[in-house]
Design an enzyme around this catalytic site. Sequence first.
Site, PDB file in Angstrom:
ATOM      1  N   LYS A  95       5.070   2.218 -20.578  1.00 52.90           N
ATOM      2  CA  LYS A  95       6.484   2.195 -20.218  1.00 52.90           C
ATOM      3  C   LYS A  95       6.867   0.729 -20.040  1.00 52.90           C
ATOM      4  O   LYS A  95       6.389   0.054 -19.129  1.00 52.90           O
ATOM      5  CB  LYS A  95       6.754   2.972 -18.929  1.00 52.90           C
ATOM      6  CG  LYS A  95       8.241   2.996 -18.579  1.00 52.90           C
ATOM      7  CD  LYS A  95       8.504   3.583 -17.210  1.00 52.90           C
ATOM      8  CE  LYS A  95       9.996   3.477 -16.902  1.00 52.90           C
ATOM      9  NZ  LYS A  95      10.279   3.793 -15.477  1.00 52.90           N
ATOM     10  N   GLY A 156      16.246   4.127  -8.117  1.00 56.46           N
ATOM     11  CA  GLY A 156      16.160   4.506  -6.711  1.00 56.46           C
ATOM     12  C   GLY A 156      17.482   4.758  -6.021  1.00 56.46           C
ATOM     13  O   GLY A 156      17.512   4.993  -4.809  1.00 56.46           O
ATOM     14  N   ALA A 182      15.793   6.770 -14.067  1.00 54.68           N
ATOM     15  CA  ALA A 182      16.441   6.027 -12.977  1.00 54.68           C
ATOM     16  C   ALA A 182      17.751   6.666 -12.534  1.00 54.68           C
ATOM     17  O   ALA A 182      18.591   7.040 -13.348  1.00 54.68           O
ATOM     18  CB  ALA A 182      16.683   4.571 -13.355  1.00 54.68           C
ATOM     19  N   GLY A 183      17.895   6.779 -11.225  1.00 59.43           N
ATOM     20  CA  GLY A 183      19.132   7.257 -10.631  1.00 59.43           C
ATOM     21  C   GLY A 183      19.220   8.751 -10.406  1.00 59.43           C
ATOM     22  O   GLY A 183      20.148   9.234  -9.757  1.00 59.43           O
ATOM     23  N   ASN A 204      11.196   9.826  -9.666  1.00 60.31           N
ATOM     24  CA  ASN A 204      10.211   9.340  -8.700  1.00 60.31           C
ATOM     25  C   ASN A 204      10.780   9.370  -7.287  1.00 60.31           C
ATOM     26  O   ASN A 204      10.381  10.173  -6.450  1.00 60.31           O
ATOM     27  CB  ASN A 204       9.752   7.942  -9.070  1.00 60.31           C
ATOM     28  CG  ASN A 204       8.611   7.416  -8.194  1.00 60.31           C
ATOM     29  OD1 ASN A 204       8.084   6.350  -8.450  1.00 60.31           O
ATOM     30  ND2 ASN A 204       8.190   8.131  -7.168  1.00 60.31           N
ATOM     31  N   THR A 205      11.765   8.499  -7.029  1.00 61.27           N
ATOM     32  CA  THR A 205      12.282   8.339  -5.674  1.00 61.27           C
ATOM     33  C   THR A 205      12.759   9.648  -5.058  1.00 61.27           C
ATOM     34  O   THR A 205      12.448   9.951  -3.902  1.00 61.27           O
ATOM     35  CB  THR A 205      13.433   7.316  -5.663  1.00 61.27           C
ATOM     36  OG1 THR A 205      12.943   6.051  -6.120  1.00 61.27           O
ATOM     37  CG2 THR A 205      14.001   7.150  -4.262  1.00 61.27           C
TER      38      THR A 205
END
Length: 261
Positions: A95, A156, A182-183, A204-205
């Site tokens: 990645k 995040g 992301a987001g 992830n977050t």
Amino acid sequence: MLHIADTILTSRLLTGTGKFATPELMLAALEASGSQLVTMAMKRVDLNGGNDAILAPLRQLGIKLLPNTSGAKTADEAVFAARLAREALGTHWLKLEIHPDVKYLLPDPIETLKAAEQLVKEGFTVLPYCGADPVLCKRLEEVGCAAVMPLGAPIGSNQGLQTRDFLRIIIEQARIPVIVDAGIGAPSHAADALEMGADGVLVNTAIAVARDPVAMARAFRLAVNAGGLARQAGQGNKQFVASATSPLTGFLHQQTEGAER
């Protein structure tokens, strides 16, 4: 099924390893997510080959590793990190992340394209994290990237698909998988991305910082499955006027005529 390069994954949910309270909680959440491809920063890897509290258990779960170049600020730094990852982990999957901006962690499009071209030449299977720029995503496809990973919102931030209009164009034009990265802060965001036509999402977050990461991972798993199934099923077209599902006009007229008799 998610087909990336020479690999077929049954899960369209990619996950990360950061921000979890403990390695044990991370492993439990990843297992609950059903994810088969997990990204991890090289700084978290035991490069000496000793007993790694994260790496070894991931391999025992049969999860494919996707090392990332998080922390790289230039193409040269990213290429160096990629070579290190291939040597340490024995994988050519990568990645690609280059974000010199430490406040918003927005990817550098120029350095990303430069690094991607070099890494593809070196035999890497490159999945670049990039802005939701249709032109850039097409260029990344043309230089040989195996997939593109445009952002939905800053890393995040949990803001969801703030780049929706551009994501639609990217998905429409792409001939390689589009994985929204992301987001994504809620399972509904993930389902939305899949319904839109994205091939997968990386989360992830939203999982790691949840009150119950294992339950949240399971929720994302179900949401991704639902979004993908909805896309395959074919959604009805939107319209600005109502369309009754059970017309009653004929029935009412019949009742009125009967009463008059």
